[in-house]
Design an enzyme around this catalytic site. Sequence first.
Site, PDB file in Angstrom:
ATOM      1  N   ASP A  99       0.823  -1.215   0.000  1.00 17.71           N
ATOM      2  CA  ASP A  99       0.000   0.000   0.000  1.00 17.71           C
ATOM      3  C   ASP A  99       0.854   1.259   0.000  1.00 17.71           C
ATOM      4  O   ASP A  99       2.079   1.202   0.157  1.00 17.71           O
ATOM      5  CB  ASP A  99      -0.958  -0.012   1.211  1.00 17.71           C
ATOM      6  N   ASN A 111      -7.354  -2.793  14.312  1.00 19.09           N
ATOM      7  CA  ASN A 111      -8.707  -3.184  13.902  1.00 19.09           C
ATOM      8  C   ASN A 111      -8.670  -4.376  12.934  1.00 19.09           C
ATOM      9  O   ASN A 111      -9.630  -4.633  12.225  1.00 19.09           O
ATOM     10  CB  ASN A 111      -9.437  -2.003  13.251  1.00 19.09           C
ATOM     11  N   HIS A 165      -6.908  -4.734  10.240  1.00 19.20           N
ATOM     12  CA  HIS A 165      -6.719  -4.492   8.798  1.00 19.20           C
ATOM     13  C   HIS A 165      -5.408  -5.124   8.330  1.00 19.20           C
ATOM     14  O   HIS A 165      -4.469  -5.294   9.104  1.00 19.20           O
ATOM     15  CB  HIS A 165      -6.810  -2.998   8.436  1.00 19.20           C
ATOM     16  N   GLU A 196      -9.535  -2.096   5.294  1.00 26.12           N
ATOM     17  CA  GLU A 196     -10.170  -1.741   6.557  1.00 26.12           C
ATOM     18  C   GLU A 196     -11.434  -2.574   6.778  1.00 26.12           C
ATOM     19  O   GLU A 196     -12.006  -3.110   5.817  1.00 26.12           O
ATOM     20  CB  GLU A 196     -10.558  -0.247   6.519  1.00 26.12           C
TER      21      GLU A 196
HETATM   22  C1  GLP Z   1      -0.418   0.386   8.672  1.00 28.26           C
HETATM   23  C2  GLP Z   1      -0.122  -0.383   7.362  1.00 28.26           C
HETATM   24  C3  GLP Z   1      -0.237  -1.878   7.541  1.00 28.26           C
HETATM   25  C4  GLP Z   1       0.412  -2.234   8.865  1.00 28.26           C
HETATM   26  C5  GLP Z   1      -0.425  -1.696   9.990  1.00 28.26           C
HETATM   27  C6  GLP Z   1       0.166  -1.881  11.360  1.00 28.26           C
HETATM   28  O1  GLP Z   1      -1.422   1.320   8.598  1.00 28.26           O
HETATM   29  N1  GLP Z   1      -0.871  -0.005   6.220  1.00 28.26           N
HETATM   30  O2  GLP Z   1       0.341  -2.557   6.447  1.00 28.26           O
HETATM   31  O3  GLP Z   1       0.485  -3.628   9.002  1.00 28.26           O
HETATM   32  O4  GLP Z   1      -0.836  -0.373   9.768  1.00 28.26           O
HETATM   33  O5  GLP Z   1       1.189  -0.978  11.624  1.00 28.26           O
HETATM   34  P1  GLP Z   1       2.219  -1.149  12.802  1.00 28.26           P
HETATM   35  O6  GLP Z   1       3.112  -2.269  12.422  1.00 28.26           O
HETATM   36  O7  GLP Z   1       2.948   0.172  12.859  1.00 28.26           O
HETATM   37  O8  GLP Z   1       1.439  -1.435  14.028  1.00 28.26           O
END
Ligand code: GLP
Length: 243
Positions: free
Chosen positions: A67, A136, A138, A143
Site C-alpha cells: 500500500d 482493527n 486491517h 479496513e
Molecule cells: C499500517 C499499514 C499496515 C500495517 C499496519 C500496522 O497502517 N498499512 O500494512 O500492518 O498499519 O502498523 P504497525 O506495524 O505500525 O502497528
Amino acid sequence: MKIIKTKDYQEMSKKAAFIVASQITIKNNSILGLATGGTPLGMYQELIKLYKEEMVDFKEVVTFNLDEYYGLSGDSEQSYRYYMEENFFKYINIKPENIHIPDGMAADVSLECKRYNRLLEREGAVDLQVLGIGRNAHIGFNEPDDEFKADTHFVKLDDDTIEANARFFDKPEDVPQKAISMGIKNIMQAKKIVLLANGLEKADAIKKTIEGKISPEVPASVLQLHPDVTFVLDELAASKLDN
Ligand code: GLP
C-alpha cells in the site's frame, strides 16, 4: 495455519527474516509482497544483516508493497516508498526496476489502482507475502467493511487507523486520510503468507483473526482460508489466544 510464538520483538523479527531469507534461497527470483509500519522494521534490519553476511542475495528479487498513502510523494518522509528506501532497499542489492509501490501522487487514482493490479497479475503470484496487522485487524489498508475488496483499490482510512498512524507525523492534520491498497484477492493469491504481530495492542486483533468468525469486519480473518499462512507473534500479541 501455523502459529509461531516468540518471546519478544527481536525473536519475532529474526524468525520472520529467516522465513524471507529461506524463500529467496529456495528461489532467487522470488516475488515478495512487503509491508510497512513499525512491526516489520526489525525484520528488515535482520535481513540487512543477513545480506551483509552474504547469507541472502536480492539481485533477482522482485517486490510489491502492499500500500501507499494517497497524496504523499515518494520523497515525502512519511510515504511508504521513503520508508522502504530508508529502512531496507538502500542497504541491499535489489534492482530499482524490480521494486513496485503504488504511486501516491497519481493524478488518476483509479487508473493507478488498475495499473498496479495489472502489474501484479503480469508478474504472476507473489511467492511470499509479509503482512503486519492493524489494531482493527486491517491488512495492507483493507479496513473493516461489509465486503472484502478483491483488487487494488482506493481507501478512505478508518479513524482508528488514522489515530494509530499519527505517531509518525508531526501534526494530526498531516496524517493522510486516504490510501491505495492491494485488495484481499491480491493478498490471498500469494503462495505463502507470513503475518507478524507484537505487543498487547494487537492481541485482540490476533485473537479475532485466528479464532473468530471469518468476516470482512475483521479483514485478517480471511487468512483462515489460506492454505499456507504462518503467524509469527510475540508473547503479548499471542496472549489472548486459547492455545
Ligand atoms: C499500517 C499499514 C499496515 C500495517 C499496519 C500496522 O497502517 N498499512 O500494512 O500492518 O498499519 O502498523 P504497525 O506495524 O505500525 O502497528
